[in-house]
Design a protein around this motif. Structure first.
Motif, PDB file in Angstrom:
ATOM      1  N   ASP A  36       1.013  -1.209  -0.051  1.00 38.59           N
ATOM      2  CA  ASP A  36      -0.476   0.009  -0.142  1.00 38.59           C
ATOM      3  C   ASP A  36       1.151   1.050  -0.260  1.00 38.59           C
ATOM      4  OD1 ASP A  36      -2.340  -1.358   0.078  1.00 38.59           O
ATOM      5  OD2 ASP A  36      -2.602  -1.251   2.173  1.00 38.59           O
ATOM      6  N   GLU A  37       2.090   0.609   0.611  1.00 36.01           N
ATOM      7  CA  GLU A  37       3.080   2.089   1.196  1.00 36.01           C
ATOM      8  C   GLU A  37       3.776   2.502  -0.583  1.00 36.01           C
ATOM      9  OE1 GLU A  37       6.624   4.554   3.746  1.00 36.01           O
ATOM     10  OE2 GLU A  37       5.444   2.443   4.388  1.00 36.01           O
ATOM     11  N   ILE A  38       4.518   1.287  -0.503  1.00 30.81           N
ATOM     12  CA  ILE A  38       5.699   1.595  -2.346  1.00 30.81           C
ATOM     13  C   ILE A  38       4.242   1.491  -3.221  1.00 30.81           C
ATOM     14  CG2 ILE A  38       5.205  -0.709  -3.153  1.00 30.81           C
ATOM     15  CD1 ILE A  38       8.066   1.345  -2.425  1.00 30.81           C
ATOM     16  N   ARG A  39       3.138   1.290  -3.618  1.00 33.01           N
ATOM     17  CA  ARG A  39       2.422   1.751  -4.872  1.00 33.01           C
ATOM     18  C   ARG A  39       2.251   3.195  -5.393  1.00 33.01           C
ATOM     19  NH1 ARG A  39      -3.751   0.071  -3.700  1.00 33.01           N
ATOM     20  NH2 ARG A  39      -4.012   0.418  -6.595  1.00 33.01           N
ATOM     21  N   THR A  40       2.036   4.166  -4.302  1.00 36.41           N
ATOM     22  CA  THR A  40       1.851   5.524  -3.921  1.00 36.41           C
ATOM     23  C   THR A  40       3.421   6.463  -4.424  1.00 36.41           C
ATOM     24  OG1 THR A  40       2.471   5.804  -1.444  1.00 36.41           O
ATOM     25  CG2 THR A  40       0.506   5.159  -1.894  1.00 36.41           C
ATOM     26  N   ARG A  41       4.402   5.638  -3.987  1.00 38.77           N
ATOM     27  CA  ARG A  41       5.733   6.048  -5.350  1.00 38.77           C
ATOM     28  C   ARG A  41       5.442   6.245  -6.670  1.00 38.77           C
ATOM     29  NH1 ARG A  41       9.415   6.150  -8.764  1.00 38.77           N
ATOM     30  NH2 ARG A  41       8.618   4.421  -9.487  1.00 38.77           N
ATOM     31  N   HIS A  42       5.808   7.431  -6.760  1.00 40.49           N
ATOM     32  CA  HIS A  42       5.583   7.781  -7.918  1.00 40.49           C
ATOM     33  C   HIS A  42       7.429   8.353  -8.812  1.00 40.49           C
ATOM     34  CE1 HIS A  42       1.226   6.413  -8.587  1.00 40.49           C
ATOM     35  NE2 HIS A  42       1.268   7.690  -7.297  1.00 40.49           N
ATOM     36  N   THR A  43       7.532   8.094 -10.227  1.00 44.11           N
ATOM     37  CA  THR A  43       8.330   9.225 -10.716  1.00 44.11           C
ATOM     38  C   THR A  43       8.205  10.278 -10.848  1.00 44.11           C
ATOM     39  OG1 THR A  43       9.885   6.863 -11.584  1.00 44.11           O
ATOM     40  CG2 THR A  43      10.488   9.066 -12.974  1.00 44.11           C
ATOM     41  N   VAL A  44       9.026  11.406 -10.645  1.00 40.35           N
ATOM     42  CA  VAL A  44       8.060  12.817 -10.795  1.00 40.35           C
ATOM     43  C   VAL A  44       9.673  13.809 -11.598  1.00 40.35           C
ATOM     44  CG1 VAL A  44       7.038  12.501  -8.816  1.00 40.35           C
ATOM     45  CG2 VAL A  44       9.240  13.461  -8.529  1.00 40.35           C
ATOM     46  N   PRO A 215       3.032  10.943 -15.997  1.00 39.73           N
ATOM     47  CA  PRO A 215       1.728  10.530 -17.317  1.00 39.73           C
ATOM     48  C   PRO A 215       0.475   9.885 -17.128  1.00 39.73           C
ATOM     49  CG  PRO A 215       4.200  10.646 -17.642  1.00 39.73           C
ATOM     50  CD  PRO A 215       4.339  10.791 -16.460  1.00 39.73           C
ATOM     51  N   LYS A 216      -0.547   9.696 -17.258  1.00 41.39           N
ATOM     52  CA  LYS A 216      -1.185   8.933 -16.917  1.00 41.39           C
ATOM     53  C   LYS A 216      -0.840   7.331 -17.709  1.00 41.39           C
ATOM     54  CE  LYS A 216      -5.933   7.531 -17.426  1.00 41.39           C
ATOM     55  NZ  LYS A 216      -6.191   6.132 -17.952  1.00 41.39           N
ATOM     56  N   HIS A 217       0.245   6.975 -18.392  1.00 41.81           N
ATOM     57  CA  HIS A 217       0.500   6.330 -18.861  1.00 41.81           C
ATOM     58  C   HIS A 217       1.367   5.652 -17.305  1.00 41.81           C
ATOM     59  CE1 HIS A 217       2.605   3.716 -21.312  1.00 41.81           C
ATOM     60  NE2 HIS A 217       3.802   3.781 -20.878  1.00 41.81           N
ATOM     61  N   ALA A 218       2.607   6.144 -16.864  1.00 35.70           N
ATOM     62  CA  ALA A 218       2.792   5.957 -15.838  1.00 35.70           C
ATOM     63  C   ALA A 218       1.657   5.539 -14.596  1.00 35.70           C
ATOM     64  CB  ALA A 218       3.458   7.269 -15.359  1.00 35.70           C
ATOM     65  N   THR A 219       0.734   5.637 -14.731  1.00 35.60           N
ATOM     66  CA  THR A 219      -0.220   4.407 -13.870  1.00 35.60           C
ATOM     67  C   THR A 219      -0.429   3.242 -14.393  1.00 35.60           C
ATOM     68  OG1 THR A 219      -2.156   5.418 -14.461  1.00 35.60           O
ATOM     69  CG2 THR A 219      -1.341   6.923 -12.630  1.00 35.60           C
TER      70      THR A 219
END
Length: 231
Positions: A36-44, A215-219
């Motif tokens: 649950d925590e790591i799935r909130t990691r996003h490349t910015v 990018p939406k693609h990243a999700t």
């Protein structure tokens, strides 16, 4: 007469020092909590210039240094760069390589694969973010007696340590970007590393900018059935 070290006892194993068994329910909760925590990691790619205390970066690098690795040689070096002049120099060199990449060095297929991410040769985050961490793999390194020795499974070891570092930075509340300009040899010179060090990743970290987007693609993540097989 000086006694020689007892080589038979030198490499004797010691009891596992700090493993703590958990109940199956606790294991499930722990696994789910981490997911649950790591799935909130996003490349910015848009960072704030807000400062991040050095001790936080140090602790995350210490965590990375605990990663499993070939023969326990720990074949990595982390150059943490907060100096504005160095960051400016790195940006200039990286953008030079990126211009060549987008102007023809990369194949059409590669450029097309990057298109949904909206990347280009402009890399302002290399100056804006408070920290750049250049992760080097060491083909050889000094042992305790000062002698150089060959290292093994360097790419694999560095990759695992980088994963630890990214997870640690995320846990600390920081955003990250794995930047890989190609080629990256300029980082060896700028960071003053020896020739037997190879730069693998330039990890950008700090607070995301208030208006940061992804990018939406990243999700779009593959389903478990697509990335795992159970026998």
């Amino acid at each position: 007469m000086t006694s020689r070290p007892n080589l038979t006892t030198e490499f004797l194993p010691i009891p596992l020092p700090d493993y703590q068994e958990r109940s199956v329910d606790d294991m499930r909760r722990g696994a789910q909590s981490f997911y649950d925590e790591i799935r909130t990691r996003h490349t910015v790619r848009e960072f704030s210039d807000r400062p991040v205390p050095r001790d936080i970066i140090e602790t995350c690098i210490r965590a990375a240094g605990t990663a499993p690795n070939g023969a326990n040689h720990q074949p990595w070096h982390f150059s943490a760069i907060g100096d504005p002049a160095m960051k400016k120099k790195i940006r200039a060199a990286a953008e030079e390589e990126e211009r060549a990449f987008y102007a023809g060095r990369a194949s059409d297929e590669w450029i097309e694969a990057l298109r949904p991410l909206g990347t280009d040769d402009s890399k302002p985050f290399l100056e804006t973010a408070p920290w750049l961490i250049c992760i080097f793999g060491e083909r050889k390194s000094a042992s305790a007696d000062g002698k150089f020795r060959k290292n093994y499974y360097v790419p694999e070891s560095v990759s695992i340590a980088t994963g630890f570092l990214i997870a640690g930075l995320h846990r600390a509340g920081l955003a990250t970007l794995t930047h890989t300009p190609s080629p990256m040899n300029f980082l060896t010179e700028i960071c003053g590393r020896p020739d037997h060090n190879k730069p693998y990743i330039l990890l950008v970290t700090g607070y995301p900018a208030p208006d940061a987007t992804i990018p939406k693609h990243a999700t779009e993540k593959k389903d478990l059935s697509e990335i795992a097989t159970f026998f």
